[in-house]
Design a protein around this motif. Structure first.
Motif, mmCIF file in Angstrom:
data_model
loop_
_atom_site.group_PDB
_atom_site.id
_atom_site.type_symbol
_atom_site.label_atom_id
_atom_site.label_comp_id
_atom_site.label_asym_id
_atom_site.label_seq_id
_atom_site.Cartn_x
_atom_site.Cartn_y
_atom_site.Cartn_z
ATOM 1 N N UNK A 1 -2.098 5.584 -2.838
ATOM 2 C CA UNK A 1 -3.011 6.051 -1.785
ATOM 3 C C UNK A 1 -4.330 6.519 -2.395
ATOM 4 N N UNK A 2 -4.270 7.205 -3.539
ATOM 5 C CA UNK A 2 -5.511 7.625 -4.202
ATOM 6 C C UNK A 2 -6.335 6.408 -4.617
ATOM 7 N N UNK A 3 -5.664 5.372 -5.156
ATOM 8 C CA UNK A 3 -6.367 4.143 -5.543
ATOM 9 C C UNK A 3 -7.028 3.504 -4.322
ATOM 10 N N UNK A 4 -6.289 3.457 -3.216
ATOM 11 C CA UNK A 4 -6.806 2.820 -1.997
ATOM 12 C C UNK A 4 -8.012 3.595 -1.462
ATOM 13 N N UNK A 5 -7.948 4.929 -1.523
ATOM 14 C CA UNK A 5 -9.100 5.735 -1.088
ATOM 15 C C UNK A 5 -10.317 5.455 -1.963
ATOM 16 N N UNK A 6 -10.085 5.306 -3.266
ATOM 17 C CA UNK A 6 -11.206 5.004 -4.176
ATOM 18 C C UNK A 6 -11.796 3.622 -3.872
ATOM 19 N N UNK A 7 -10.929 2.656 -3.559
ATOM 20 C CA UNK A 7 -11.421 1.315 -3.219
ATOM 21 C C UNK A 7 -12.255 1.334 -1.938
ATOM 22 N N UNK A 8 -11.831 2.149 -0.976
ATOM 23 C CA UNK A 8 -12.507 2.154 0.316
ATOM 24 C C UNK A 8 -13.761 3.023 0.319
ATOM 25 N N UNK A 9 -13.710 4.177 -0.383
ATOM 26 C CA UNK A 9 -14.810 5.146 -0.264
ATOM 27 C C UNK A 9 -15.618 5.304 -1.545
#
Ligand SMILES: [Zn+2]
Length: 337
Positions: free
Chosen positions: A56-64
């Protein structure tokens, strides 16, 4: 005697835990956020500290972008961590890659905030893990008896049938960028479809990320026609975010079959309104049976129902003599559906 509301309570910023001084899935920036999964209505940028699974942290970094939070803390699944006076632990929710339920425990009282979840098998993420608790917080996106999601493989079979019947037509499948798109692709692969699948640019980063996490999506090509001809996409599967199908991008494909993968496709009128010729009922949320079976299985002392159609589920709990109440949280839409 402590009350559950002393451990978690709804606030304008989100679900707040006073003895731990943190919020779960806050909708406004806060000092400390615990985040269940990467969908935009649950995971927002701008918090000072964020605790979530590494995916989830990786996905947040990819999105934001990498600066989405002041500091990150990785939550390992099943590991108990102390925050203030509270013990927290994360457990798989079966919703999308990285998704987790969050259990909070204080003075012998345990509340599980499930976030969004589903019970049926999804080859792109870990299965929901039932966690015994005193209070279970459930979503209610499809909490009406009319919502019974059919077998996913059969829905994918409809798409494969259409490809066989209309080999000259492009098949445009609308699917949300996080979770649904990768799931549709993975189910196609598991059904033996091994042609390249074409994806809209908005899906590339997340598809690449899923592949990097060991979820084999096969050969994916960009759905661009630079220097090509319309006929290049005859009989091809093209996956894109639903919004893309309304604009010019969609007109480049030959005689397209408009398809959409969503739990809402159970409602024929919704499919018609959207001009969907081939509705695929594929959802990342529980249907009615999954919700009620989960409540029966967990048998919590109390159920809190949030974001969706609360009334029917509250009534069901009442008939079961299970204590239940609506949890009025604002700011959650069903991005993933
Ligand atoms: Zn979600």
């Amino acid at each position: 005697m402590i009350r559950p509301e002393d451990l978690l309570r709804p606030m304008p910023q989100g679900l707040y835990c006073p003895p731990g001084d943190f919020y779960i899935d806050p909708v406004r920036p806060v000092e400390r956020a615990l985040v269940t999964h990467g969908h935009a209505d649950h995971a927002r940028p701008g918090n000072a500290k964020v605790m979530a699974t590494s995916q989830t942290l990786d996905i947040m970094a990819l999105r934001y972008g990498e600066d989405f939070a002041g500091a990150r803390q990785v939550a390992k699944l099943g590991e108990e961590v102390r925050i203030g006076d509270v013990t927290v632990s994360f457990h798989p929710a079966g919703h999308v890659l990285g998704s987790a339920q969050i259990a909070v425990e204080w003075q012998g009282l345990r509340i599980v905030a499930s976030g969004d979840y589903k019970r049926r098998a999804d080859p792109t993420c870990l299965s929901f893990e039932p966690v015994p608790c005193d209070v279970f917080i459930t979503e209610a996106t499809f909490a009406l008896p009319v919502f019974r999601h059919p077998d996913t493989a059969a829905e994918i079979g409809k798409l494969l049938d259409s490809l066989r019947h209309f080999p000259e037509r492009a098949h445009l499948v609308g699917a949300y960028a996080l979770g649904k798109a990768q799931r549709v692709i993975k189910h196609l692969r598991d059904a033996g479809y091994d042609e390249p699948i074409y994806i809209h640019g908005a899906l590339k980063k997340l598809c690449d990320y899923y592949q990097s996490q060991g979820i084999d999506l096969g050969v994916l090509e960009p759905a661009t026609v630079e220097g090509g001809k319309k006929g290049d996409f005859a009989g091809a599967v093209i996956v894109g975010p639903p919004s893309a199908f309304a604009d010019k991008w969609a007109r480049r494909f030959p005689d397209p079959v408009a398809s959409f993968a969503s739990g809402w496709m159970r409602v024929r009128q919704r499919a018609r309104q959207r001009g969907v010729e081939l509705p695929l009922i594929i959802s990342d949320h529980c249907d009615w049976d999954e919700l009620t079976e989960t409540l029966d299985e967990l048998a919590p002392q109390e159920v809190w129902v949030t974001h969706g159609r609360e009334e029917a589920l509250l009534r069901w709990c009442e008939l079961r003599q299970m204590r239940a109440k609506p949890l009025h949280l604002v700011g959650y839409e069903d991005e993933a559906e």
